[in-house]
Design a protein around this motif. Sequence first.
Motif, PDB file in Angstrom:
ATOM      1  N   LEU A  70      42.017  46.902  45.557  1.00  0.00           N
ATOM      2  CA  LEU A  70      43.438  46.800  45.888  1.00  0.00           C
ATOM      3  C   LEU A  70      44.224  46.870  44.583  1.00  0.00           C
ATOM      4  O   LEU A  70      44.115  45.969  43.744  1.00  0.00           O
ATOM      5  N   ASN A  71      44.964  47.944  44.426  1.00  0.00           N
ATOM      6  CA  ASN A  71      45.728  48.130  43.175  1.00  0.00           C
ATOM      7  C   ASN A  71      44.863  47.893  41.938  1.00  0.00           C
ATOM      8  O   ASN A  71      45.235  47.152  41.027  1.00  0.00           O
ATOM      9  N   GLY A  72      43.689  48.470  41.937  1.00  0.00           N
ATOM     10  CA  GLY A  72      42.821  48.385  40.761  1.00  0.00           C
ATOM     11  C   GLY A  72      41.951  47.147  40.695  1.00  0.00           C
ATOM     12  O   GLY A  72      41.123  46.999  39.792  1.00  0.00           O
ATOM     13  N   MET A  73      42.104  46.230  41.659  1.00  0.00           N
ATOM     14  CA  MET A  73      41.339  44.979  41.609  1.00  0.00           C
ATOM     15  C   MET A  73      40.333  44.929  42.767  1.00  0.00           C
ATOM     16  O   MET A  73      40.679  45.211  43.916  1.00  0.00           O
ATOM     17  N   ASN A  74      39.089  44.613  42.427  1.00  0.00           N
ATOM     18  CA  ASN A  74      38.083  44.473  43.486  1.00  0.00           C
ATOM     19  C   ASN A  74      38.320  43.147  44.207  1.00  0.00           C
ATOM     20  O   ASN A  74      38.210  42.071  43.604  1.00  0.00           O
ATOM     21  N   ILE A  75      38.636  43.233  45.487  1.00  0.00           N
ATOM     22  CA  ILE A  75      39.014  42.003  46.212  1.00  0.00           C
ATOM     23  C   ILE A  75      37.838  41.048  46.395  1.00  0.00           C
ATOM     24  O   ILE A  75      38.031  39.894  46.757  1.00  0.00           O
ATOM     25  N   PHE A  76      36.621  41.528  46.138  1.00  0.00           N
ATOM     26  CA  PHE A  76      35.454  40.640  46.263  1.00  0.00           C
ATOM     27  C   PHE A  76      35.111  39.949  44.941  1.00  0.00           C
ATOM     28  O   PHE A  76      34.161  39.173  44.866  1.00  0.00           O
ATOM     29  N   ASP A  77      35.903  40.252  43.931  1.00  0.00           N
ATOM     30  CA  ASP A  77      35.673  39.627  42.636  1.00  0.00           C
ATOM     31  C   ASP A  77      35.800  38.105  42.781  1.00  0.00           C
ATOM     32  O   ASP A  77      36.672  37.609  43.508  1.00  0.00           O
ATOM     33  N   LYS A  78      34.933  37.392  42.056  1.00  0.00           N
ATOM     34  CA  LYS A  78      34.934  35.925  42.174  1.00  0.00           C
ATOM     35  C   LYS A  78      36.258  35.302  41.752  1.00  0.00           C
ATOM     36  O   LYS A  78      36.612  34.213  42.198  1.00  0.00           O
ATOM     37  N   LYS A  79      36.987  35.991  40.893  1.00  0.00           N
ATOM     38  CA  LYS A  79      38.251  35.427  40.403  1.00  0.00           C
ATOM     39  C   LYS A  79      39.384  35.538  41.429  1.00  0.00           C
ATOM     40  O   LYS A  79      40.435  34.937  41.269  1.00  0.00           O
TER      41      LYS A  79
END
Lengths: 253, 223
Positions: A70-79
Motif C-alpha cells: 500500500l503506497n510502497g509499504m508492505n501491509i504485513f510488515d511487523k511495524k
Amino acid sequence: MSNQTRIETRNLNLRFGSAVVLKNLNMSIKSNFVTAIMGPSGCGKSTLIRTFNRLNDLIPECHIEGEVILNGMNIFDKKVDVVELRKRVGMVFQKPNPFPKSIYDNVAYGPKMHGMAHGKKLDTIVEKSLKDAALWAEVKDRLRDSALSLSGGQQQRLCIARTLSVQPEVILLDEPCSALDPAATAKIESLMVQLKKNYTVIVVTHNMQQAARVSDYTAFLYLGELMEYGEAEQVFKNPSNKLTEDFITGRFG
Amino acid sequence: MDERFIMSEKRLLDSGLNDLADLLDDMCKLATDTVSASIQAYLEGGDVFIQVRQWSDTLFNLHTQVGDKAIELIARYQPVATDLRLIKASIEISYDLSRFGRYAYDISTILKKFNGTRMRVEYGRDVIAEMGERTMSMIKSSIKAYRTKNIQLAEKVGEDDKEIDEIYLNHLKYSAENPPQSMEQLIADILTVRHLERIADHAVDLSSSVIYMITGKPISGWR
C-alpha cells in the motif's frame, strides 16, 4: 486522474487451514479509479479485499504468503499498525451495519476514536462526510435520530460516510448493494463513481452489470486465480479469457 | 472447469439471439434474391419493378424488426462480450441487407423510368454484367462469412471491393469520353453502376461487422 498504483499484490497466496483461497495473485490497483472484482461464489473475491485491510487476520487458520503493498509499504510488515491500516483502508460491507447510535455519532465515532477532532471541527468532519456520501440533504435536520431509523439505502450511505470520516485512502466495498432496492443501488453506484475523485475505490460485486456500470478496471477471479484484469470496457466488450467470457455472458456462475 | 459452475440450461438470452438469427436468415435470402432479380432484369429485360419493391419493403421491415428485437434483448438481458457484439453486428448487418434491397429497387426504378420494363439495355451492358456478377459474388460471400463466421472470407470481400471500385471508376471515365446517343441510356447506365458500387460497399460493411462480431476489433479504412 492519477496513474499511480495505490495497492499492489505480489505473489499473494492465502489459505484457510488446508483450503487454498488465493493463488499467486499479482495485480496493481490504480489510485482514483473504481476497480471491480467479480467472479463466481467462493472464488476468493471477498477474501482478497479483506486482505487489503488485514481483516483476515481475525480468522484462525489464515495463512498468507506474498506481499500487499500500500503506497510502497508492505501491509504485513511487523511495524504496521493494523488499526492505522484500517483507517487508511476503510470497508463497507454487504449489509448496512450502522452502530445503534445516532446518525451523528455513527459518523463521529471514527474521528473521535482516532483522536482526530472534537467540537466544531468534528461537526465539520461529520457534515463533510455525510455530504461526500450524498446523505447530508436527507439527514441534516435529524442528526440526533437513531441511525437504525434510516432506510436500508440510507444506512449503507451512512456506513460509507462513517468510512470517509477518518479520511481513508482506499474504500473497500463488499457487495454494497446486494441488500438494496434498485433506487438505493443507483445512488450507491453513483456515489462510487463520485468517490473515485478523492479515493481509490475497490468493489466486490456479484452483479456483473454493476461492475460494468461503475468500474474503470475489472478483475475476474476464478477459484482463487486472477483470470483477467483490465480496463472495464475491454473486459465487457471483448474479454481475452474464455472463462471471463463464459462468466460474464452467464454461461456459468 | 469446476462442475459447480457449469450451467446446463439454455440461457434466457439464447432464445432471443436465435430469433435475431432467424430474422437475419430470412433477410439474407431475400436480399440475395432481390439484387439478383434487379440485375437480371436490367441485363435481360423483364418486369420486376413491383416484385422488387415489395421485397425491398419487406427487407426494410425485417431490418426494423431486428432493431426492435436487439433493443429488447439489451433492455432485458444486458448482454456483454460476444453476445453484445453479436447484437450490434446484427443491427448493422440487417441495415446492410436492407440497403441491398433498396439499391436493387433503385435499379429496377431506373429500368422502369428510363427504359421501359421489358427492354434490354445495351449501352455499358458488359460492364454492368461484370459488376453485377462480382457484386452478387460479394453479397454471397459476405453472407456466407456471416453464417460460417469465416474471417478470411469476410476479409476477401474487402479485397474484391477494390476491383469493383476500379471497374466503376474506369467505366465513369469511359462513359464521359464515349457517351451513347441516348441521354436516358447514359443516365440509366451511370446510376446503375453507381448502385452496384454501393451494394458492393455494403457487402464490405457487412463483412466488417462479421469480423467485429468474431474478434471485437473494429474495422476501419476498408473503403
